[in-house]
Design a protein around this motif. Structure first.
Motif, mmCIF file in Angstrom:
data_model
loop_
_atom_site.group_PDB
_atom_site.id
_atom_site.type_symbol
_atom_site.label_atom_id
_atom_site.label_comp_id
_atom_site.label_asym_id
_atom_site.label_seq_id
_atom_site.Cartn_x
_atom_site.Cartn_y
_atom_site.Cartn_z
ATOM 1 N N LEU A 130 -22.742 66.952 66.141
ATOM 2 C CA LEU A 130 -22.685 68.184 65.356
ATOM 3 C C LEU A 130 -22.927 69.362 66.282
ATOM 4 O O LEU A 130 -23.645 69.244 67.274
ATOM 5 C CB LEU A 130 -23.787 68.194 64.290
ATOM 6 N N THR A 131 -22.361 70.499 65.946
ATOM 7 C CA THR A 131 -22.683 71.740 66.641
ATOM 8 C C THR A 131 -23.459 72.597 65.656
ATOM 9 O O THR A 131 -22.967 72.895 64.564
ATOM 10 C CB THR A 131 -21.402 72.456 67.114
ATOM 11 N N VAL A 132 -24.688 72.945 66.055
ATOM 12 C CA VAL A 132 -25.600 73.660 65.146
ATOM 13 C C VAL A 132 -26.297 74.795 65.889
ATOM 14 O O VAL A 132 -26.347 74.811 67.112
ATOM 15 C CB VAL A 132 -26.669 72.697 64.570
ATOM 16 N N SER A 133 -26.858 75.702 65.141
ATOM 17 C CA SER A 133 -27.678 76.759 65.714
ATOM 18 C C SER A 133 -28.932 76.132 66.323
ATOM 19 O O SER A 133 -29.537 75.249 65.712
ATOM 20 C CB SER A 133 -28.078 77.754 64.636
ATOM 21 N N VAL A 134 -29.311 76.573 67.521
ATOM 22 C CA VAL A 134 -30.519 76.009 68.151
ATOM 23 C C VAL A 134 -31.758 76.275 67.299
ATOM 24 O O VAL A 134 -32.733 75.540 67.388
ATOM 25 C CB VAL A 134 -30.733 76.529 69.592
ATOM 26 N N GLU A 135 -31.709 77.276 66.441
ATOM 27 C CA GLU A 135 -32.840 77.578 65.568
ATOM 28 C C GLU A 135 -33.141 76.463 64.589
ATOM 29 O O GLU A 135 -34.242 76.357 64.084
ATOM 30 C CB GLU A 135 -32.583 78.893 64.824
ATOM 31 N N ARG A 136 -32.148 75.610 64.325
ATOM 32 C CA ARG A 136 -32.353 74.470 63.417
ATOM 33 C C ARG A 136 -33.038 73.285 64.088
ATOM 34 O O ARG A 136 -33.474 72.364 63.411
ATOM 35 C CB ARG A 136 -31.011 74.014 62.835
ATOM 36 N N LEU A 137 -33.115 73.300 65.404
ATOM 37 C CA LEU A 137 -33.705 72.181 66.150
ATOM 38 C C LEU A 137 -35.221 72.341 66.227
ATOM 39 O O LEU A 137 -35.726 73.440 66.386
ATOM 40 C CB LEU A 137 -33.109 72.099 67.551
ATOM 41 N N GLY B 73 -25.896 80.813 71.037
ATOM 42 C CA GLY B 73 -27.101 80.251 70.432
ATOM 43 C C GLY B 73 -26.851 78.957 69.692
ATOM 44 O O GLY B 73 -27.512 78.666 68.700
ATOM 45 N N MET B 74 -25.874 78.175 70.176
ATOM 46 C CA MET B 74 -25.497 76.934 69.516
ATOM 47 C C MET B 74 -25.750 75.745 70.439
ATOM 48 O O MET B 74 -25.763 75.886 71.660
ATOM 49 C CB MET B 74 -24.018 76.960 69.137
ATOM 50 N N ALA B 75 -25.933 74.582 69.844
ATOM 51 C CA ALA B 75 -26.111 73.345 70.604
ATOM 52 C C ALA B 75 -25.271 72.243 69.974
ATOM 53 O O ALA B 75 -25.151 72.172 68.746
ATOM 54 C CB ALA B 75 -27.577 72.918 70.623
ATOM 55 N N THR B 76 -24.693 71.412 70.829
ATOM 56 C CA THR B 76 -24.008 70.213 70.360
ATOM 57 C C THR B 76 -25.005 69.079 70.500
ATOM 58 O O THR B 76 -25.592 68.896 71.568
ATOM 59 C CB THR B 76 -22.741 69.930 71.190
ATOM 60 N N VAL B 77 -25.220 68.352 69.415
ATOM 61 C CA VAL B 77 -26.205 67.276 69.424
ATOM 62 C C VAL B 77 -25.584 65.981 68.933
ATOM 63 O O VAL B 77 -24.661 65.991 68.118
ATOM 64 C CB VAL B 77 -27.440 67.625 68.555
ATOM 65 N N GLN B 78 -26.111 64.880 69.451
ATOM 66 C CA GLN B 78 -25.746 63.549 68.964
ATOM 67 C C GLN B 78 -26.812 63.123 67.977
ATOM 68 O O GLN B 78 -27.998 63.128 68.299
ATOM 69 C CB GLN B 78 -25.680 62.555 70.116
ATOM 70 N N VAL B 79 -26.408 62.754 66.784
ATOM 71 C CA VAL B 79 -27.348 62.355 65.746
ATOM 72 C C VAL B 79 -27.581 60.853 65.840
ATOM 73 O O VAL B 79 -26.638 60.071 65.815
ATOM 74 C CB VAL B 79 -26.816 62.723 64.346
ATOM 75 N N GLY B 80 -28.841 60.455 65.971
ATOM 76 C CA GLY B 80 -29.181 59.038 66.059
ATOM 77 C C GLY B 80 -28.598 58.403 67.312
ATOM 78 O O GLY B 80 -28.501 59.032 68.354
ATOM 79 N N SER B 81 -28.192 57.142 67.193
ATOM 80 C CA SER B 81 -27.696 56.400 68.355
ATOM 81 C C SER B 81 -26.190 56.210 68.332
ATOM 82 O O SER B 81 -25.659 55.386 69.056
ATOM 83 C CB SER B 81 -28.396 55.041 68.429
ATOM 84 N N ARG B 82 -25.517 56.974 67.499
ATOM 85 C CA ARG B 82 -24.055 56.832 67.387
ATOM 86 C C ARG B 82 -23.370 57.947 68.176
ATOM 87 O O ARG B 82 -23.362 59.105 67.734
ATOM 88 C CB ARG B 82 -23.635 56.896 65.921
ATOM 89 N N MET C 254 -36.394 76.513 67.361
ATOM 90 C CA MET C 254 -36.349 76.458 68.800
ATOM 91 C C MET C 254 -35.466 77.610 69.262
ATOM 92 O O MET C 254 -34.521 77.988 68.580
ATOM 93 C CB MET C 254 -35.763 75.106 69.219
ATOM 94 N N ASP C 255 -35.774 78.149 70.438
ATOM 95 C CA ASP C 255 -34.911 79.195 70.975
ATOM 96 C C ASP C 255 -33.952 78.613 72.024
ATOM 97 O O ASP C 255 -34.100 77.467 72.451
ATOM 98 C CB ASP C 255 -35.724 80.361 71.537
ATOM 99 N N VAL C 256 -32.963 79.391 72.402
ATOM 100 C CA VAL C 256 -31.918 78.930 73.325
ATOM 101 C C VAL C 256 -32.508 78.520 74.674
ATOM 102 O O VAL C 256 -32.117 77.493 75.239
ATOM 103 C CB VAL C 256 -30.845 80.028 73.521
ATOM 104 N N LYS C 257 -33.460 79.280 75.157
ATOM 105 C CA LYS C 257 -34.061 78.984 76.467
ATOM 106 C C LYS C 257 -34.710 77.600 76.467
ATOM 107 O O LYS C 257 -34.525 76.808 77.387
ATOM 108 C CB LYS C 257 -35.094 80.062 76.823
ATOM 109 N N ARG C 258 -35.472 77.290 75.410
ATOM 110 C CA ARG C 258 -36.140 75.983 75.332
ATOM 111 C C ARG C 258 -35.124 74.859 75.157
ATOM 112 O O ARG C 258 -35.274 73.788 75.751
ATOM 113 C CB ARG C 258 -37.166 75.970 74.191
ATOM 114 N N ALA C 259 -34.094 75.074 74.362
ATOM 115 C CA ALA C 259 -33.055 74.055 74.186
ATOM 116 C C ALA C 259 -32.403 73.734 75.535
ATOM 117 O O ALA C 259 -32.168 72.570 75.860
ATOM 118 C CB ALA C 259 -32.011 74.527 73.183
#
Length: 59
Positions: free
Chosen positions: A49-56, A35-44, A1-6
């Motif tokens: 995690l903070t990851v590269s948007v390219e991994r999404l 080019g990074m995103a902070t994401v919540q994994v699952g319902s917790r 995924m790219d930053v714009k889409r994220a």
């Protein structure tokens, strides 16, 4: 995924399924300049995690 889409997914009022390494995540923040995103994994809420948007992946 790219930053714009994220960023579009993050700002969307709709629920758009996103995965990281096959596991569902919620985008909580997008750092466009790095080019990074902070994401919540699952319902917790504490499992973030903070990851590269390219991994999404949009499903």
């Amino acid at each position: 995924m790219d930053v714009k889409r994220a960023k579009q997914i993050y700002e969307s009022p709709d629920t758009i399924r996103v995965t990281l390494d096959g596991e569902s995540v919620w985008i909580e923040n997008v750092d466009e300049s790095n080019g990074m995103a902070t994401v919540q994994v699952g319902s917790r809420p504490a499992n973030t995690l903070t990851v590269s948007v390219e991994r999404l992946q949009e499903s």
